[in-house]
Enzyme design. Structure first.
Site, PDB file in Angstrom:
ATOM      1  N   TYR A 105      68.323  40.878 -28.097  1.00  0.00           N
ATOM      2  CA  TYR A 105      68.569  40.480 -29.496  1.00  0.00           C
ATOM      3  C   TYR A 105      69.598  41.237 -30.262  1.00  0.00           C
ATOM      4  CZ  TYR A 105      64.035  38.328 -28.539  1.00  0.00           C
ATOM      5  OH  TYR A 105      62.706  37.596 -27.927  1.00  0.00           O
ATOM      6  N   HIS A 140      65.753  33.531 -31.844  1.00  0.00           N
ATOM      7  CA  HIS A 140      65.798  33.535 -30.158  1.00  0.00           C
ATOM      8  C   HIS A 140      66.682  34.639 -29.688  1.00  0.00           C
ATOM      9  CE1 HIS A 140      63.476  29.971 -29.485  1.00  0.00           C
ATOM     10  NE2 HIS A 140      64.126  29.390 -30.760  1.00  0.00           N
ATOM     11  N   LYS A 182      70.629  30.522 -23.322  1.00  0.00           N
ATOM     12  CA  LYS A 182      71.064  31.807 -23.299  1.00  0.00           C
ATOM     13  C   LYS A 182      72.372  32.009 -22.441  1.00  0.00           C
ATOM     14  CE  LYS A 182      66.240  32.928 -23.713  1.00  0.00           C
ATOM     15  NZ  LYS A 182      66.072  32.803 -25.243  1.00  0.00           N
TER      16      LYS A 182
END
Lengths: 342, 342
Positions: A272, A283, A314
């Site tokens: 993060y 997310h 991602k």
């Protein structure tokens, strides 16, 4: 139209120059007004029926010969069919030829322009790919059924704005983690270290060994027997891998990125870049997998990681860790690998 | 209410029997009207405040002691919070206790019933999991941040109705595949062997080495230098792994399942159980990964495979191949692993 093969290079006449080079970006003009074609270009022209033969060989014979690599042919052909002009990365054809197999021009451009869309390295699925060869090029992996997967590789920026400093606290080392029975609220709620043992009652926070080792090293966490006891425990349950992961964890935290376990994604960490509080957690943006410096990928493993990361929106990032002194001050090379659709 | 700890078993009185066993399925009644609790049950009761102490220890002390495994506690606590009663798999508590850590009863049932919902094996993410221990149980993997991933494991049925026989043909062995320049249409179009070199012009079909080795072994494909030349080429580019993959390929085909490369999913194969023609091809149902017999999983790799398979709506199947004679007649154990939400 026929062509000849001399010393691994295919030679064709004036007419070929006009038809193949000038109008379609095949080959390289040479002084006498003819052109030189790489065998893979000639194979493609044979395959299309634009050339009749090369030294009497048709497509089938040329592809079956040792002059043309079949995986190169599949990639060349695929990129041509996608509307690109491309050149083999031969020193007399392109600048900075080292480290790749083809230079692909942007659509509508060709070898007479300076722009480059992709520098492509071709591998068969069965080859291993040394990590050190990646970072600048795009990878074209030809699987055993000749389907091609493309991957962009680059050097990522590793920095964020996640909070890292919290008030001091103390913890108890259990078998495989550390529990802080009475931590400051900021530990979990602002800086996202650890997990409450009970989400309903966030008094006690458990830290993973890598989180605890980092916090103990930086003086934030007191543990009976000291920071070294945590690192030693990490090594005893995870071996040298613990030092590599700790080095990556430390670097990420110091760059303002909060790493959490990536276990559910088969990675070392998910990260993060901009945590202000766990309450407003977005997310995670990246999955990080940690390897030793000198790692070589199995192409299949790369495909698996990148596909999974893409599926969960991602980005797949690899960290290659050089010699580690006590989990700190290691040289880390970073690599991002993403799906590419040329 | 207080309890005592003797020889690794917690003992509590008549009142505890009524309150914990009769109404909530904790522990085992013993002759004198008291109950015995496993330490993990006692830890959970301490954690909930239903027990005051065990030999003077509160929750924190008991969890910090060697009597309770923290990963067992996290799984026990998670399943209780999901509304299940469960017992530790102790021989005096459950039948067929071997090979698992907890026996979980269906919701609304308990240790006084005969029904079992799950037999759970608990592992920490850092442990390796021998494949031989899977197939009957559900796996609960506790990651380093104490999040739990559950996996169902079972023995899959391996049979289908895909066509396997096609007219004979011949092919040319290239470096890393075989090309059939003039194959019968059924080769690709009905039986889904190989790929056309050009989708627009499906005359020439390329076969992967494993497809070609199978077809050559079964006499369908003639290759210069014979079937052994294909197998030898496979071994030279892939080592022993080629024999294992060929053994699995052969078994799948003979069971009416069509395997194609699973490269894009990081697997050995994706499989189709009911192909009538490529024109009406559905989605592949399974991903298959091939290992040596005796393989032990890293829990993280298992999580990665299963998550990816789930994301693409396929089922993850493993094939463990015993001693192989010429890629044929090997013993193969099959295992399916899926996400489980208890």
């Amino acid at each position: 139209m026929d062509a000849t093969l001399v010393d691994g290079v295919v030679r064709a006449g004036h007419q070929a120059r006009e038809r193949f080079y000038d109008s379609s970006g095949y080959g390289r003009p040479v002084d006498d007004g003819e052109i030189e074609l790489a065998p893979v270009e000639a194979a493609y022209l044979l395959y299309r029926g634009d050339l009749a033969s090369v030294d009497g060989m048709g497509f089938q014979s040329l592809l079956g010969s040792a002059v043309v690599s079949e995986v190169d042919f599949f990639v060349y052909s695929d990129l041509r069919s996608r509307g690109f002009y491309l050149s083999p990365a031969w020193p007399d054809r392109v600048e900075n030829a080292a480290g790749c197999d083809f230079v692909v021009y942007p659509r509508g451009k060709g070898p007479w322009d300076d722009d480059v869309a992709y520098r492509i390295t071709v591998v068969s699925e069965r080859e291993t790919v040394p990590a050190g060869t990646l970072g600048e090029c795009a990878l074209a992996v030809v699987d055993e059924e000749s389907e091609i997967s493309y991957f962009r590789t680059a050097r990522p920026d590793v920095s964020g704005t996640s909070q890292t400093t919290v008030p001091d606290t103390s913890g108890e080392l259990l078998a495989d983690r550390v529990v802080c029975w009475d931590p400051p609220a900021a530990l979990y709620e602002q800086a996202f270290y650890g997990q409450p043992i009970d989400e309903q009652d966030p008094d006690a926070v458990q830290l993973s060994l890598v989180e605890a080792a980092y916090l103990a090293d930086t003086g934030t966490l007191r543990v009976e027997d000291g920071a070294d006891a945590v690192t030693e425990r990490g090594r005893s349950v995870e071996g040298e891998r613990f030092d590599r992961r700790l080095a990556v964890y430390e670097t990420l935290r110091e760059q303002g990125i909060a790493p959490k376990t990536g276990f559910k994604f088969g990675a070392d960490f998910r990260t993060y870049a901009a945590i202000e509080s766990v309450e407003n957690l977005g997310h995670s943006e990246r999955l990080v997998r940690v390897f030793d410096a000198g790692h070589a990928f199995e192409a299949r493993d790369l495909a698996l990681d990148v596909r999974l990361a893409h599926g969960v929106r991602k980005t797949m990032v690899y960290a290659f860790v050089g010699a580690v002194a006590d989990g700190r001050d290691a040289d880390i090379d970073w690599l991002v690998v993403e799906r590419l659709t040329p």
